[in-house]
Motif scaffolding. Structure first.
Motif, PDB file in Angstrom:
ATOM      1  N   ASP B 241       0.813  -1.216   0.000  1.00 61.72           N
ATOM      2  CA  ASP B 241       0.000   0.000   0.000  1.00 61.72           C
ATOM      3  C   ASP B 241       0.849   1.270   0.000  1.00 61.72           C
ATOM      4  O   ASP B 241       0.407   2.327  -0.412  1.00 61.72           O
ATOM      5  N   TRP B 242       2.062   1.134   0.527  1.00 63.02           N
ATOM      6  CA  TRP B 242       2.907   2.329   0.615  1.00 63.02           C
ATOM      7  C   TRP B 242       3.766   2.529  -0.628  1.00 63.02           C
ATOM      8  O   TRP B 242       4.305   3.581  -0.862  1.00 63.02           O
ATOM      9  N   CYS B 243       3.934   1.456  -1.422  1.00 59.11           N
ATOM     10  CA  CYS B 243       4.827   1.545  -2.589  1.00 59.11           C
ATOM     11  C   CYS B 243       4.144   2.275  -3.728  1.00 59.11           C
ATOM     12  O   CYS B 243       3.014   1.960  -4.099  1.00 59.11           O
ATOM     13  N   LYS B 244       4.837   3.281  -4.290  1.00 60.56           N
ATOM     14  CA  LYS B 244       4.254   4.026  -5.407  1.00 60.56           C
ATOM     15  C   LYS B 244       4.964   3.713  -6.717  1.00 60.56           C
ATOM     16  O   LYS B 244       4.780   4.375  -7.739  1.00 60.56           O
ATOM     17  N   GLY B 245       5.819   2.690  -6.705  1.00 61.06           N
ATOM     18  CA  GLY B 245       6.459   2.233  -7.948  1.00 61.06           C
ATOM     19  C   GLY B 245       7.508   3.184  -8.494  1.00 61.06           C
ATOM     20  O   GLY B 245       7.659   3.319  -9.703  1.00 61.06           O
ATOM     21  N   GLU B 255      22.170  -6.657  -6.141  1.00 59.39           N
ATOM     22  CA  GLU B 255      22.051  -8.035  -6.637  1.00 59.39           C
ATOM     23  C   GLU B 255      20.966  -8.189  -7.697  1.00 59.39           C
ATOM     24  O   GLU B 255      20.682  -9.292  -8.150  1.00 59.39           O
ATOM     25  N   ARG B 256      20.330  -7.101  -8.062  1.00 51.31           N
ATOM     26  CA  ARG B 256      19.257  -7.132  -9.069  1.00 51.31           C
ATOM     27  C   ARG B 256      18.180  -8.150  -8.719  1.00 51.31           C
ATOM     28  O   ARG B 256      17.776  -8.956  -9.546  1.00 51.31           O
ATOM     29  N   CYS B 257      17.753  -8.147  -7.449  1.00 52.18           N
ATOM     30  CA  CYS B 257      16.786  -9.182  -7.101  1.00 52.18           C
ATOM     31  C   CYS B 257      15.380  -8.630  -6.894  1.00 52.18           C
ATOM     32  O   CYS B 257      14.482  -9.347  -6.486  1.00 52.18           O
ATOM     33  N   LEU B 258      15.196  -7.348  -7.200  1.00 51.83           N
ATOM     34  CA  LEU B 258      13.853  -6.773  -7.113  1.00 51.83           C
ATOM     35  C   LEU B 258      13.332  -6.448  -8.508  1.00 51.83           C
ATOM     36  O   LEU B 258      14.103  -6.285  -9.442  1.00 51.83           O
ATOM     37  N   GLU B 263       1.389  -4.439 -11.373  1.00 51.83           N
ATOM     38  CA  GLU B 263       0.714  -3.266 -10.782  1.00 51.83           C
ATOM     39  C   GLU B 263       1.701  -2.172 -10.426  1.00 51.83           C
ATOM     40  O   GLU B 263       1.376  -1.247  -9.688  1.00 51.83           O
ATOM     41  N   MET B 264       2.942  -2.287 -10.925  1.00 49.25           N
ATOM     42  CA  MET B 264       3.998  -1.333 -10.623  1.00 49.25           C
ATOM     43  C   MET B 264       4.304  -1.246  -9.127  1.00 49.25           C
ATOM     44  O   MET B 264       4.517  -0.169  -8.562  1.00 49.25           O
ATOM     45  N   ILE B 265       4.260  -2.386  -8.480  1.00 49.33           N
ATOM     46  CA  ILE B 265       4.608  -2.475  -7.073  1.00 49.33           C
ATOM     47  C   ILE B 265       5.887  -3.301  -6.974  1.00 49.33           C
ATOM     48  O   ILE B 265       6.035  -4.302  -7.684  1.00 49.33           O
ATOM     49  N   ALA B 266       6.795  -2.848  -6.125  1.00 53.48           N
ATOM     50  CA  ALA B 266       8.063  -3.576  -5.991  1.00 53.48           C
ATOM     51  C   ALA B 266       7.820  -4.962  -5.406  1.00 53.48           C
ATOM     52  O   ALA B 266       6.984  -5.132  -4.512  1.00 53.48           O
ATOM     53  N   GLU B 267       8.561  -5.944  -5.966  1.00 52.60           N
ATOM     54  CA  GLU B 267       8.498  -7.278  -5.368  1.00 52.60           C
ATOM     55  C   GLU B 267       9.868  -7.940  -5.467  1.00 52.60           C
ATOM     56  O   GLU B 267      10.696  -7.587  -6.308  1.00 52.60           O
ATOM     57  N   ASP B 286       9.423   5.945   0.811  1.00 53.02           N
ATOM     58  CA  ASP B 286       8.124   5.746   1.456  1.00 53.02           C
ATOM     59  C   ASP B 286       8.166   4.737   2.605  1.00 53.02           C
ATOM     60  O   ASP B 286       7.128   4.317   3.088  1.00 53.02           O
ATOM     61  N   TYR B 287       9.355   4.384   2.995  1.00 53.00           N
ATOM     62  CA  TYR B 287       9.531   3.407   4.097  1.00 53.00           C
ATOM     63  C   TYR B 287       8.716   2.137   3.854  1.00 53.00           C
ATOM     64  O   TYR B 287       8.150   1.555   4.772  1.00 53.00           O
ATOM     65  N   ALA B 288       8.619   1.748   2.576  1.00 48.47           N
ATOM     66  CA  ALA B 288       7.758   0.609   2.240  1.00 48.47           C
ATOM     67  C   ALA B 288       8.487  -0.725   2.352  1.00 48.47           C
ATOM     68  O   ALA B 288       7.876  -1.774   2.219  1.00 48.47           O
ATOM     69  N   ILE B 289       9.815  -0.681   2.535  1.00 45.23           N
ATOM     70  CA  ILE B 289      10.575  -1.943   2.565  1.00 45.23           C
ATOM     71  C   ILE B 289      11.230  -2.127   3.931  1.00 45.23           C
ATOM     72  O   ILE B 289      11.772  -1.191   4.509  1.00 45.23           O
ATOM     73  N   LYS B 290      11.150  -3.334   4.384  1.00 49.66           N
ATOM     74  CA  LYS B 290      11.768  -3.670   5.668  1.00 49.66           C
ATOM     75  C   LYS B 290      12.584  -4.941   5.479  1.00 49.66           C
ATOM     76  O   LYS B 290      12.093  -5.915   4.893  1.00 49.66           O
ATOM     77  N   VAL B 291      13.844  -4.913   5.926  1.00 49.39           N
ATOM     78  CA  VAL B 291      14.670  -6.122   5.808  1.00 49.39           C
ATOM     79  C   VAL B 291      14.863  -6.719   7.194  1.00 49.39           C
ATOM     80  O   VAL B 291      15.308  -6.044   8.111  1.00 49.39           O
TER      81      VAL B 291
END
Lengths: 603, 301
Positions: B241-245, B255-258, B263-267, B286-291
């Motif tokens: 919901d927070w990712c705006k692509g 590592e080119r792993c994303l 839907e233009m959402i990161a995965e 957007d603080y949309a990713i957490k590791v």
């Protein structure tokens, strides 16, 4: 310098024999110079490059020497000089013959006016090529005599003699080298140059114009020529019968001869001048004189097949591989397997770890940023031949295909026309390769309105072969200023509507420009422009350093594959931080530009 | 202390190193000396890729008569390595009894050595220490010629230090070596090269009477440090919901792993390639990713 030392040096000089250590390639050049060659042309290609570079060191009054745009052009230039009445030399690597073969197949019908010799360097073992094709098959195919020297001394002598043969038999002659011969240095005794009078242009359209009616009358002459050469090699001193133990007879030639001498020095040896045409009577006589007959030849069974066709029982490829480069140990193993000599006791290898060390792009190599940008764009990349082919492997890993010189652009056209790929189609090609064979496919792309992007990697030099000049550098083989063929002018003249030049050291501009080029519908060309850091001048700026405190060990910088960047002893969150070797860093700043934590700074 | 000449009085010296170090130069010096002593010499090398930081080797063979330009495996009388791992690569070319191993202990790490990005990963470089190798080969010397040359004030003279060591293993007069070296080095570095050559000879003389395993000056190269680390798996959470692509994480991932999905959402498209470096987490506007890290897998017997 004191007198004592001078004396010692004089003594040292006096002790030197009247020979000079020359590499095979230098000896080829010396042979051509001695033979009175007036015109020489080549396109650089490992392992042949040094031959023409050496030719260019002889006085300009003796030899005119030039880099040509490609191998076919160089052969045509040499042919023109032969038409005009002077001895001419053409040099190329084995795959260059493929490019030149159209001209070669006609030239063999035409023959020569003044002597014309083509030196071809094969690369058994594929040290620095895309394949290990055997030029000797091409010689047979084109019905052109092949001379195969075995060391530098013979390289000189065979080359000199090749010009006489060429004129005597009205044929181009191929002298075939291999990487090993070209790059081995051994003492060579030198001779003087013979000045050969120009024969002038001889007007003879029946011989010099290959229209069907003329070609039909020339073809039977080739068969006559083959017969004549066969007889010549029967009695020539190049065909050498070294009498030895009659139990084993070995037919060999070229570099394998040296391995045979080392391993089987006591056997009877028939050393041939080359693989075509064969002195059949001599071979029959030799075969009859020995109990068991072997043929030792590198790569394809060219001689073996011919000798078998003569109805002679012979063993060859059964024991000596069709693959790769020979060595004394392989010859030993082959004869051991054949039961001729005892099997060498094979020692168990010391079990020592191996460090993987593939060749890499230099630190500061301007090609790096192009592939870094393509990687981010995630394009479908048709690559080409040059240093930048190294971007195929980790970490840049951004080339999908590489076929042959100049293939990239046309490959991209095909990919675009096939449709279906979701990735943008990009061709990458070097500056020298572009003029070698990239221009016709670019015209094709414009003509057929292909939606592709071409990245012209202009590093102002022929890099992979060691920094040779080409039409885009504005300098000749002898380093003289000449017309520079401008890339942008050529590309616009071809009809490309979207052309932009960008600095290869400006990462953001590269990325932005590539994206714009890809968005353009139709042919777009980006010239990514920066000189090679090694040639013609070694470029070294102030090195950068890693402010270790801020390094988050993400290792984005290591994706450049720059040899100056390596792991440091410090860690962050389970990962190695990085450091930069100030000796090899040349200050291109690409790593600093992509570092997310901004920790790479000027010293 | 001289290398015993092989059969048919042929001497084989294999010089190896990394492109740009001067392998060809070193073997040229040797070849010139052999020739001025009336020997037949063949010096064979393969270059082309050499400048590109790959391995380089040069075979030098001399004697009354030399045929093959290359040295058969297991028949090198001397292996001279300008770089440590290259010496190890060619070690099986050395003659088993009486072969002499001379190596610079300096390590040139290829970029490839740092390819493993996983947590706690080790550098991909031969871990053997000089002592281990010297014990293995029986007769050898390992020295930090690069540092010795650096102390003399010219890193480039490292090869001359090694030539000094090599000269002790062959039958030619020191002055002959110096004469040839002087012809080939720049005029302003002749004095440094003279000193470097002598230093190599002195070092050899000092070492030759002690047990082989101790004939190394280099500080003992530590086996690569093994770091106690969380060999855990990485867990990447993307709040859709927070990712705006914006694509920043995709472009910046080392590592080119994303990737961006339909839907233009990161995965995360290649979970195995993710090393948990956190670049995406830090850069996401957007603080949309957490590791996070999952606990290490337990071995269940």
């Amino acid at each position: 310098m004191n007198i004592n030392m001078k004396n010692e040096q004089a003594q040292l000089a006096a002790k030197l024999p009247e020979t000079k250590p020359l590499s095979g390639n230098e000896a080829f050049a010396q042979g051509a110079w001695e033979a009175g060659v007036k015109v020489a042309a080549a396109y650089p290609g490992t392992p042949s490059t040094e031959i023409l570079e050496t030719v260019a060191k002889y006085p300009e009054e003796d030899i005119y020497a030039q880099w040509s745009t490609n191998e076919k052009v160089s052969l045509d230039v040499a042919t023109g000089a032969s038409f005009a009445g002077v001895r001419s030399l053409c040099v190329m690597k084995h795959v260059g013959v493929n490019v030149a073969s159209d001209a070669l197949m006609s030239l063999t019908y035409i023959g020569v006016n003044a002597g014309l010799v083509l030196i071809v360097c094969d690369d058994p073992g594929i040290h620095s090529s895309q394949n290990e094709q055997d030029t000797r098959i091409m010689c047979q195919f084109a019905m052109i005599p092949a001379l195969e020297p075995s060391d530098a001394q013979e390289a000189l002598e065979f080359t000199r003699l090749a010009f006489d043969l060429s004129e005597q038999f009205d044929t181009p002659v191929i002298v075939r080298s291999t990487t090993r011969l070209s790059h081995t240095r051994s003492p060579v005794s030198l001779g003087d140059r013979v000045e050969v009078e120009s024969r002038g242009f001889v007007e003879n359209p029946n011989k010099n114009v290959m229209i069907p009616s003329n070609a039909r009358t020339q073809h039977p002459k080739l068969l006559e020529r083959e017969k004549g050469l066969r007889e010549y090699f029967e009695t020539s001193e190049l065909t050498r019968w070294e009498k030895g133990d009659a139990k084993v007879g070995i037919i060999t030639m070229g570099t394998p001869y040296t391995y045979v001498k080392e391993v089987m020095g006591d056997a009877s040896i028939l050393k041939l001048a080359g693989s075509y045409p064969l002195p059949e009577n001599k071979i029959r006589e030799f075969a009859a004189s020995v109990d068991r007959l072997f043929i030792v030849e590198e790569l394809e069974p060219v001689v073996e097949t011919q000798v078998k066709a003569m109805g002679i029982a012979v063993e060859g490829k059964k024991f000596f591989s069709r693959l790769g480069e020979f060595s004394p140990e392989l010859i030993r193993a082959g004869f051991a397997e054949a039961g001729i000599i005892d099997k060498a006791t094979i020692q168990k290898d010391w079990n020592v770890s191996q460090t993987i060390r593939p060749p890499v792009l230099c630190s500061g190599c301007p090609h790096t940023s192009s592939y870094m940008a393509l990687r981010a764009i995630n394009a479908r990349v048709a690559g080409d031949i040059g240093c930048y082919t190294l971007a195929t492997v980790e970490p840049l890993q951004s080339i999908d295909t590489v076929v042959s010189m100049g293939s990239s652009i046309a490959n991209a056209i095909g990919m675009a026309k096939a449709g279906g790929d979701t990735k943008p189609i990009v061709a990458t090609i070097g500056d020298s390769t572009f003029y070698h064979s990239g221009v016709p496919p670019l015209i094709d792309a414009v003509y057929n309105d292909a939606d592709i992007t071409v990245i012209l990697l202009d590093n102002h030099v022929t890099g992979m072969t060691g920094g040779q000049d080409h039409p885009g550098t504005g300098l000749t083989l002898r380093g003289k200023k000449t017309h520079r063929v401008d890339y942008e002018d050529v590309i616009r003249a071809i009809g490309v509507k979207w052309v932009k030049k960008v600095d290869s050291y400006d990462m953001a501009a590269m990325y932005q420009t590539f994206r714009e080029a890809i968005d353009f519908k139709g042919v777009s060309v980006v010239i990514s422009d920066r000189p090679c850091v090694l040639d013609p001048l070694k470029i070294k700026g102030p090195s950068l350093e890693v402010r270790s405190k801020n390094c988050t060990a993400c290792q984005v910088c290591m994706n450049l594959g720059c040899p100056a960047i390596s792991w440091s002893d410090e860690w962050y969150d389970g990962h190695h931080k990085v450091k930069i070797d100030p000796q090899s860093c040349m200050g291109c700043t690409l790593c600093a530009q992509i570092c997310p934590s901004d920790c790479i700074q000027a010293v | 202390m001289n290398v015993e000449k092989g059969k048919s009085n042929l001497t084989n010296v294999l010089v190896v190193g990394v492109g740009g170090q001067g392998v060809i130069m070193v073997s040229k010096v040797l070849a010139l000396i052999c020739q001025s002593n009336g020997f037949q010499v063949k010096q064979s090398e393969v270059h082309g890729m050499a400048k590109r930081g790959g391995g380089v080797f040069s075979h030098v063979r001399f004697g009354p008569e030399v045929w093959s330009p290359t040295i058969p495996k297991g028949e090198a009388d001397i292996l001279l390595a300008l770089e440590w791992a290259e010496g190890l690569r060619w070690i099986n070319y050395l003659k088993r009894d009486g072969g002499l191993f001379i190596a610079d202990t300096q390590k040139i790490f290829p970029p490839f050595a740092a390819r493993n990005r996983n947590r706690g990963a080790d550098v991909g470089y031969s871990p053997e220490t000089p002592r281990e190798i010297l014990e293995l080969v029986g007769d050898g010397y390992a020295l930090d010629a690069t540092s010795m040359a650096n102390e003399l004030g010219n890193l480039r003279a490292a090869n001359t230090v090694l030539l000094g060591v090599l000269s002790m293993g062959l039958d030619f007069e020191p002055q002959e070596w110096l004469d040839v070296i002087e012809q080939l080095v720049p005029a302003n570095s002749i004095e440094i090269n003279r000193l470097a050559f002598q230093q190599g000879r002195d070092w050899f003389a000092e070492m030759q009477n002690i047990p082989t395993a101790d004939r190394h000056t280099a500080p003992e190269i530590k086996p690569n440090e093994i770091v106690q680390s969380v060999h855990g798996r990485v867990k990447l959470e993307i709040v859709e919901d927070w990712c705006k692509g914006c694509d920043i994480c995709v472009k910046m991932c080392p590592e080119r792993c994303l990737r961006l999905n339909g839907e233009m959402i990161a995965e995360l498209s290649k979970p195995d390639a993710c090393t948990g470096c956190r670049v995406c987490e830090w850069l996401c506007p957007d603080y949309a990713i957490k590791v996070g890290m999952l606990p290490a897998l337990e071995v269940v017997s």
